[in-house]
Design a protein around this motif. Structure first.
Motif, short mmCIF file in Angstrom:
data_model
loop_
_atom_site.label_atom_id
_atom_site.label_comp_id
_atom_site.label_asym_id
_atom_site.label_seq_id
_atom_site.Cartn_x
_atom_site.Cartn_y
_atom_site.Cartn_z
N ILE B 80 0.85 -1.17 0.00
CA ILE B 80 0.00 0.00 0.00
C ILE B 80 0.89 1.23 0.00
O ILE B 80 1.85 1.30 0.77
N SER B 81 0.58 2.17 -0.88
CA SER B 81 1.42 3.36 -0.93
C SER B 81 0.56 4.61 -0.82
O SER B 81 -0.65 4.57 -1.03
N TYR B 82 1.22 5.70 -0.44
CA TYR B 82 0.55 7.01 -0.50
C TYR B 82 0.72 7.50 -1.92
O TYR B 82 1.79 7.91 -2.32
N PHE B 132 -11.09 17.93 3.26
CA PHE B 132 -9.89 17.09 3.14
C PHE B 132 -10.27 15.72 2.60
O PHE B 132 -9.67 15.21 1.65
N ALA B 133 -11.31 15.11 3.19
CA ALA B 133 -11.67 13.75 2.79
C ALA B 133 -12.17 13.71 1.36
O ALA B 133 -11.81 12.80 0.60
N MET B 134 -12.97 14.71 0.97
CA MET B 134 -13.52 14.68 -0.39
C MET B 134 -12.42 14.89 -1.42
O MET B 134 -12.36 14.18 -2.43
N LEU B 135 -11.51 15.83 -1.14
CA LEU B 135 -10.39 16.01 -2.06
C LEU B 135 -9.58 14.73 -2.13
O LEU B 135 -9.11 14.32 -3.19
N GLY B 136 -9.41 14.10 -0.97
CA GLY B 136 -8.65 12.86 -0.93
C GLY B 136 -9.25 11.80 -1.84
O GLY B 136 -8.53 11.11 -2.56
N VAL B 137 -10.57 11.68 -1.82
CA VAL B 137 -11.21 10.69 -2.68
C VAL B 137 -10.87 10.97 -4.14
O VAL B 137 -10.57 10.07 -4.91
N PHE B 138 -10.88 12.26 -4.52
CA PHE B 138 -10.65 12.58 -5.93
C PHE B 138 -9.19 12.42 -6.35
O PHE B 138 -8.92 12.19 -7.52
N VAL B 139 -8.27 12.57 -5.43
CA VAL B 139 -6.87 12.50 -5.87
C VAL B 139 -6.20 11.17 -5.54
O VAL B 139 -5.13 10.88 -6.06
N ALA B 140 -6.83 10.34 -4.70
CA ALA B 140 -6.17 9.09 -4.30
C ALA B 140 -6.04 8.16 -5.50
O ALA B 140 -6.97 7.98 -6.27
N GLN B 141 -4.86 7.57 -5.64
CA GLN B 141 -4.63 6.63 -6.74
C GLN B 141 -4.29 5.24 -6.21
O GLN B 141 -3.85 4.38 -6.94
N ASP B 142 -4.49 5.07 -4.92
CA ASP B 142 -4.25 3.77 -4.31
C ASP B 142 -5.58 3.34 -3.70
O ASP B 142 -6.24 4.12 -3.02
N TYR B 147 -10.11 4.17 -0.22
CA TYR B 147 -11.14 3.66 0.69
C TYR B 147 -11.15 4.44 2.00
O TYR B 147 -12.20 4.74 2.56
N ILE B 148 -9.96 4.77 2.47
CA ILE B 148 -9.87 5.52 3.72
C ILE B 148 -10.58 6.87 3.58
O ILE B 148 -11.44 7.24 4.39
N PHE B 149 -10.25 7.59 2.52
CA PHE B 149 -10.89 8.90 2.34
C PHE B 149 -12.40 8.73 2.17
O PHE B 149 -13.19 9.50 2.70
N TRP B 150 -12.76 7.71 1.43
CA TRP B 150 -14.17 7.45 1.16
C TRP B 150 -14.93 7.29 2.47
O TRP B 150 -16.00 7.88 2.66
N GLU B 151 -14.39 6.50 3.38
CA GLU B 151 -15.08 6.26 4.63
C GLU B 151 -15.04 7.49 5.53
O GLU B 151 -15.96 7.76 6.28
N VAL B 152 -13.92 8.22 5.45
CA VAL B 152 -13.80 9.37 6.34
C VAL B 152 -14.80 10.47 5.98
O VAL B 152 -15.23 11.22 6.86
N THR B 153 -15.20 10.54 4.72
CA THR B 153 -16.21 11.55 4.38
C THR B 153 -17.50 11.36 5.18
O THR B 153 -18.22 12.31 5.45
N GLY B 199 -1.69 -7.95 -6.44
CA GLY B 199 -0.42 -7.79 -5.77
C GLY B 199 -0.06 -6.34 -5.52
O GLY B 199 1.05 -6.03 -5.08
N THR B 200 -0.95 -5.44 -5.83
CA THR B 200 -0.71 -4.02 -5.55
C THR B 200 -2.07 -3.35 -5.38
O THR B 200 -3.07 -3.84 -5.86
N PHE B 201 -2.06 -2.22 -4.66
CA PHE B 201 -3.28 -1.46 -4.51
C PHE B 201 -3.27 -0.20 -5.38
O PHE B 201 -4.20 0.57 -5.37
N ALA B 202 -2.17 0.01 -6.12
CA ALA B 202 -2.05 1.21 -6.94
C ALA B 202 -2.93 1.08 -8.18
O ALA B 202 -2.75 0.17 -8.99
N VAL B 203 -3.89 2.01 -8.31
CA VAL B 203 -4.87 1.88 -9.38
C VAL B 203 -4.23 1.92 -10.78
O VAL B 203 -4.56 1.08 -11.62
N PRO B 204 -3.31 2.88 -11.06
CA PRO B 204 -2.73 2.88 -12.41
C PRO B 204 -2.02 1.57 -12.73
O PRO B 204 -2.11 1.08 -13.86
N ASP B 205 -1.37 0.97 -11.75
CA ASP B 205 -0.70 -0.31 -11.98
C ASP B 205 -1.71 -1.40 -12.30
O ASP B 205 -1.50 -2.24 -13.17
N ILE B 206 -2.82 -1.39 -11.54
CA ILE B 206 -3.84 -2.42 -11.76
C ILE B 206 -4.44 -2.27 -13.15
O ILE B 206 -4.59 -3.24 -13.89
N ILE B 207 -4.73 -1.00 -13.52
CA ILE B 207 -5.33 -0.77 -14.84
C ILE B 207 -4.37 -1.20 -15.94
O ILE B 207 -4.76 -1.88 -16.90
#
Lengths: 101, 518, 504
Positions: B80-82, B132-142, B147-153, B199-207
């Motif tokens: 898991i990465s930031y 913070f949480a809403m912006l996080g949802v839009f910019v998170a790529q992991d 999920y964290i930002f999503w729940e925190v909203t 094997g990774t949570f990074a969305v661009p890698d998964i795609i």
């Protein structure tokens, strides 16, 4: 010809089940407590029998530990029973219903 | 994949400005520094907006991939990465968030319920946490980070409704919490499954893995592993959007929430769902997306008609606007599942449009409520005569919401309808029923406007309403400007997302086509 | 036939953290009796904290090694090292919570802390026990002081009843454990866990009557430990005992006894019985089915019954049953071949997360509780956000953490446990886990609703004295740090393996 190991195990199982039923069916705290001791001693019998079968000391030593621990439990258990008897003048477990549920 | 730098990017800076503001807020005293609390919250949100403008200015529209990306280590043992960044799909929504937030905060300055219930420090702290949480949802790529930002909203919104809401607030808050949590926890399972398989949570890698075949979520029909994963994500998003029939929390939440809460809920929170579909469902599960497109689109169309119909039946202004959201978001979902360039681009623009115009409508209802302390339609009438400026602005917002050509709503809806008509997965009937929805929108919107602003000024209480305060004007004017700007120059906005949308469409249809060949 | 082992052969160094604590108990008893004045019992508390500190430092010193002591009966590895941290931190916070509570409820007696430390040393021996005999002794060392502590408020009837119920069911479950151990000994001829593993592998290959002994024995062992960790169907004592015991004891019991019980459970299942009835071609152990059922039943029952509670202590009791179910998900996951280490790591993380959060929740509950034991209804939390915003905020944090909302330790725990369950191929169990998480939101959120949303007088939270505050703050810090920077702890748990344990 000595007694078969199975006989000891079956006897211990019978004792264990008797003890367990005693815990579940009896309502007098002292009797419940004695039933627990019966279960422990059933285990002791099985341990000794198995130790004999394997021709080892391990089982015997385990028995000593169980006995020691049982003694400690007796001390605590009786103290609790006495304390409860002093407050409630009864050691019937069914009369313990201060707590809901 | 190119290596992503771990140096601090502008995205992160923008993301954490609200948190800095939040910390400053915590050191201010509720009883003596109330003004300072208000203005530092406002300043924080304006600063965030400024940072997002820098993002917008520095954004390279010809590049489809992530920009201003940053990837740092976080929980290495779980892969898991930031990982944050923006692309054409998220840029406009980030802008929308940072644009709505200062308005919502400014609108709160003149909300009676805040004076009445107190605890203003807590209120503004929750606002900033929410930003913070809403912006996080839009910019998170992991996925994990997302999920964290999503729940925190959930948490600040729950408190905003629950503490500063109307009479039924506790019921509405708990319903909101449980509904959204039920959806998102299913998504957690899907997230875990995807992360473990890939094997990774990074969305661009998964795609990328899905594209080149190294990651394969087995698909053989609408009930297969990939479909279940797709649905795991989709149901969570659908509850948030909300897609009919999962919408029943929305009217309660909207009606009970304080004005700023409704504005944020309609303006941004609902878009988290539609954004999630675009960002995660489509590119990660292309075959399932194609297979399920007609089903979801059908639900969307039902939502369009149903929302419009129920809106018309309302006697409470706020409820009317709330149900209109169900209808409008139906268009967005329809556009997404057209799975072509026009449909998706239109959908993204429509998300922004809906945020602006419905946010504006809720502000309007809020200002009426502050003056009359009621939301019943028949309590008003002839307001135009007392408040001509307010009436004019409200007319623009109402027309924008019903999709008048020349204003923003038209551009989005029309593009979506074009996309849906031209889609190889949808087609004529979907478009037909959606168009009926457009007509119905005109009916209930005009009905509302007429009941409130037109007609005789026959009620005594309405005759001496105070004029707009400059703070209220400052809230409404930017909205009107944006309504015209998007309506007259949509190209500016489309061009920022074209490259990314194009890439997304290729990703979905290529994989789906290769399946069809197999 | 028998040689007395030399001190070198015993190799006591790895066991020093636990031994030092057991020794500390004796010293503390004496000091309390002879030195500490009657009206200054908080000195005893500080001495107890010092003892925990010494043990903590010693534990750090032996942390990253794998070594055995007592001729293979005791093993110090990362597993026990991490659990010791969990246990010691939990104990330290519990002592902080106890100090003023004992005074204001007028049960301040020096033995309290000695009993607590004794139980803690039992938990630490439990974490390292590598032999059924050792597990048994540790189990009793852990439990017997807790029976007394539960009844510590005697002669108050509720507390006595709590102690009695705990005692009878505890003794009952120990009997099951011993009998199970005896049967396993009969089947395998050893009580050493790794040696049992080898014998089991041979027995499974050969089949025959030892197989029967083994099955029954393993079943009874699980029953015995199931009572300790309070999983369905052996959970019924929990609410009564938790409600009646003094609140700091309940707090300590809910985390410490659970950590100890799961330590033994995990080590027995993962070290002694991992390949249990793992015939050719099978990849899951026979007990996985059972663990699966137990976990699912625990999750469903604990979470649903908790909704109906109106008393915070009973609510947290059912919640602790429910959380035992989540940890049991990891136990079930350990039954899939190759999953043991990942599952054990998940369980450890969950235990630490739960320790912080639950102690904190009990701490706030104590702050609201009155001197006479009243004030534990959920309605007593109404308006707390107005009277004590800091406590309310932290209680909200704990409730969200117990629900599993991100940025709290509870989320991390659920995340790793669900991940392990999915990796182990137990998809339906994972689904039950998430569905019950949603159900749990009902009753956790109710506390937040009462504190923040409902209008009312507001409790002054008179119990929130200095040390209680410290305890709650510490728990909140732990909850947040684990939630935001999980690396701090995942780095520790990543190293944990149970595969290569010493055989003698």
């Amino acid at each position: 010809m000595s007694v078969q190991i199975e006989a000891y195990v079956i006897l211990s199982a019978v004792l264990f089940i008797l003890g367990a039923m005693g815990v579940l069916l009896r309502r007098n705290a002292i009797l419940v407590f004695m039933s627990v001791e019966l279960m422990l001693n059933a285990a002791n019998l099985a341990l000794v029998a198995f130790a004999r079968q394997w021709n080892q000391m391990d089982g015997h030593i385990f028995v000593f530990f169980v006995m020691t621990v049982a003694a400690a439990e007796v001390a605590i258990g009786l103290a609790l029973i006495v304390a409860i008897f002093r407050t409630k003048q009864s050691i019937n477990l069914d009369e313990l219903h201060q707590l809901e549920g | 994949m190119p290596e992503v730098s771990s140096a601090v990017s502008l995205t992160s800076v923008m993301l954490f400005i609200p948190i800095v503001g939040l910390i400053i807020l915590l050191f201010l005293r509720e009883d003596t520094q109330r003004e300072a609390i208000k203005y530092s919250a406002l300043a924080t949100s304006l600063l965030t907006f400024a940072a997002s403008v820098l993002l917008w200015l520095g954004f390279n529209t010809s590049q489809p991939g992530l920009q201003f990306a940053q990837r740092g280590e976080w929980i290495t043992s779980l892969n898991i990465s930031y990982y944050v960044g923006v692309d054409g799909l998220s840029l406009l929504l980030v802008m929308l968030t940072t644009f709505i937030m200062p308005l919502a905060i400014l609108a709160s300055f003149r909300t009676g319920v805040l004076e009445e219930r107190g605890r203003q420090k807590l209120y503004y702290a929750f606002m900033l946490l929410l930003e913070f949480a809403m912006l996080g949802v839009f910019v998170a790529q992991d996925l994990f980070l997302f999920y964290i930002f999503w729940e925190v909203t959930l948490v600040p919104m729950y408190f905003l409704i629950g503490i500063w809401g109307a009479e039924q607030r506790i019921y509405a808050a708990v319903k909101f919490f449980l509904y959204t949590m039920a959806g998102s926890i299913l998504m957690l399972l899907a997230v875990l499954f995807v992360g473990t398989q890939a094997g990774t949570f990074a969305v661009p890698d998964i795609i990328a893995g899905v594209q080149n075949g190294t990651i394969n979520f087995p698909f053989d029909g609408i009930f297969s592993t990939q479909s279940f994963l797709f649905l795991g994500f989709l149901i969570a998003f659908a509850i948030k959007v909300p897609i009919w029939p999962l919408h029943s929390w929305l009217p309660d939440a909207h009606v009970q929430a304080p004005t700023a809460g409704s504005v944020i809920l309609a303006g941004v929170l609902l878009k988290l769902g539609t954004y999630g579909i675009v960002r995660f469902c489509l590119p990660m599960f292309p075959e399932a997306s194609v297979a399920w497109a007609p089903v979801v689109a059908a639900l969307a169309v039902i939502g369009i008609i149903y929302g419009a119909w129920v809106s018309y039946a309302q006697t409470d202004v706020k409820k009317l606007v709330a149900y209109s959201s169900v209808s409008h978001l139906g268009f967005v979902v329809l556009g997404i599942f057209a799975l072509n360039q026009q449909g998706i681009a239109g959908a993204i623009l429509q998300m922004v449009n809906h945020g602006i115009s419905t946010g504006g409508l809720f502000l309007m209802v809020g200002m009426l409520y502050e003056r009359r302390h009621t939301k019943a339609l028949n309590a008003f009438g002839g307001i135009w005569k007392v408040l001509p400026v307010f009436g004019g602005i409200s007319l623009v917002i109402t027309l924008s919401s019903m999709g008048l050509p020349g204003l923003n709503g038209f551009v989005g809806e029309f593009t979506i309808l074009l996309g849906s008509f031209g889609s190889q997965y949808l087609g004529f009937f979907f478009t037909l029923f959606a168009t009926i929805g457009v007509i119905l929108a005109a009916v209930y919107m005009l009905y509302m406007f007429q009941k409130v602003f037109m007609g005789e000024l026959d009620k005594e209480e309405n005759k001496n309403l105070p004029a707009l305060h400059w703070q209220e004007l400052a809230v409404l004017v930017p909205i009107v400007i944006l309504i015209f700007w998007i309506g007259l120059q949509p190209g500016v906005f489309f061009s920022s997302m074209d490259a990314s949308v194009n890439q997304l469409v290729t990703q979905v249809t290529d994989v789906a086509a290769s399946v069809a060949l197999r | 036939m028998f040689e007395i082992p030399t001190l070198e052969a015993l190799n006591l160094a790895p066991a020093l953290p636990a031994i030092s604590l057991a020794f500390g108990v004796c010293v503390l008893l004496l000091l309390d009796l002879l030195v500490v004045p009657k009206d200054r019992k908080e000195i005893t508390a500080w001495l107890a904290l010092a003892g925990i500190g010494v043990s903590f430092v010693l534990n750090l010193a032996v942390f990253n090694q794998t070594a055995d002591a007592f001729l293979g009966m005791f093993v110090a590895d990362q597993f026990s090292g991490f659990l010791n941290i969990v246990i010691l931190v939990g104990a330290a916070i519990s002592i902080l919570l106890s100090m003023d509570y004992l005074k204001r409820t007028q049960i301040e007696r020096g033995e309290y802390y000695s009993l607590m430390l004794m139980s803690v040393s039992g938990m630490m021996f439990m974490a390292s026990a590598n032999d059924l005999v050792m597990v048994f002794i540790a189990l009793e060392l852990l439990s017997i002081p807790l029976y007394v502590l539960a009844a510590f408020r005697a002669p108050e009837a509720k507390s006595e009843e709590s102690g009695m119920k705990y005692f009878i069911l505890g003794a009952f479950s120990s009997a099951f454990f011993v009998y199970g151990a005896a049967l396993i000994y009969g089947a395998t001829g050893t009580t050493n866990l790794p040696a049992i593993f080898q014998a089991v592998t041979a027995i499974v290959a050969a089949g025959g009557s030892p197989m029967f002994l083994l099955l029954v024995g393993a079943g009874l062992l699980l029953v015995g430990l199931g009572f300790k960790v309070a999983v369905v169907p052996f959970h019924m004592w929990t609410p009564d005992v938790y409600e009646g015991a003094p609140t700091p004891v309940t707090a300590f019991m809910s985390v410490g006894a659970k950590a100890g019980g799961f330590a033994a459970l995990l080590r027995i299942l993962a070290v002694a019985l991992p390949s249990f009835v793992l015939a050719d071609g099978q990849t899951t152990a026979a007990w996985q089915q059972l663990a699966w059922l137990v976990s699912a039943a625990t999750l469903i029952l604990g979470n649903i019954v908790a909704i109906a509670q109106s008393d915070i202590k009973r609510m947290l009791a059912y919640s602790s049953i429910a959380h035992a179910g989540y940890i049991f998900m990891a136990v079930a996951a350990a039954g899939t071949q190759g999953m043991a280490d990942a599952a054990v790591q998940a369980a450890l993380l969950y235990l630490l997360a739960y320790t912080f959060t639950n102690l904190g929740a009990f701490g706030v509950a104590m702050a609201v509780e009155k001197d006479d034991g009243a004030g534990t209804r959920l309605d007593d939390f109404i308006g707390l956000a107005k009277t004590r915003p800091d406590l309310a905020l932290m209680m909200a944090l704990f409730m969200l953490s117990l629900t599993g909302i991100p940025l709290t330790s509870g989320f991390l725990g659920k995340f790793v446990v669900f991940k392990a369950t999915l990796d182990a191929g137990l998809v339906p169990l994972a689904v039950i886990g998430v569905v019950t998480s949603v159900i749990s939101a009902f009753y956790y959120v109710r506390v937040i609703v009462n504190m923040y949303l409902r209008e009312g007088e507001g409790d002054p939270a008179a119990g929130a004295t200095r040390y209680v505050n410290w305890g709650v703050y510490a728990a909140a810090a732990g909850t947040l740090i684990m939630g935001v920077f999980p690396v701090v702890v995942t780095n520790l748990t990543d190293a944990v393996t149970l595969a290569a344990t010493v055989i003698r």
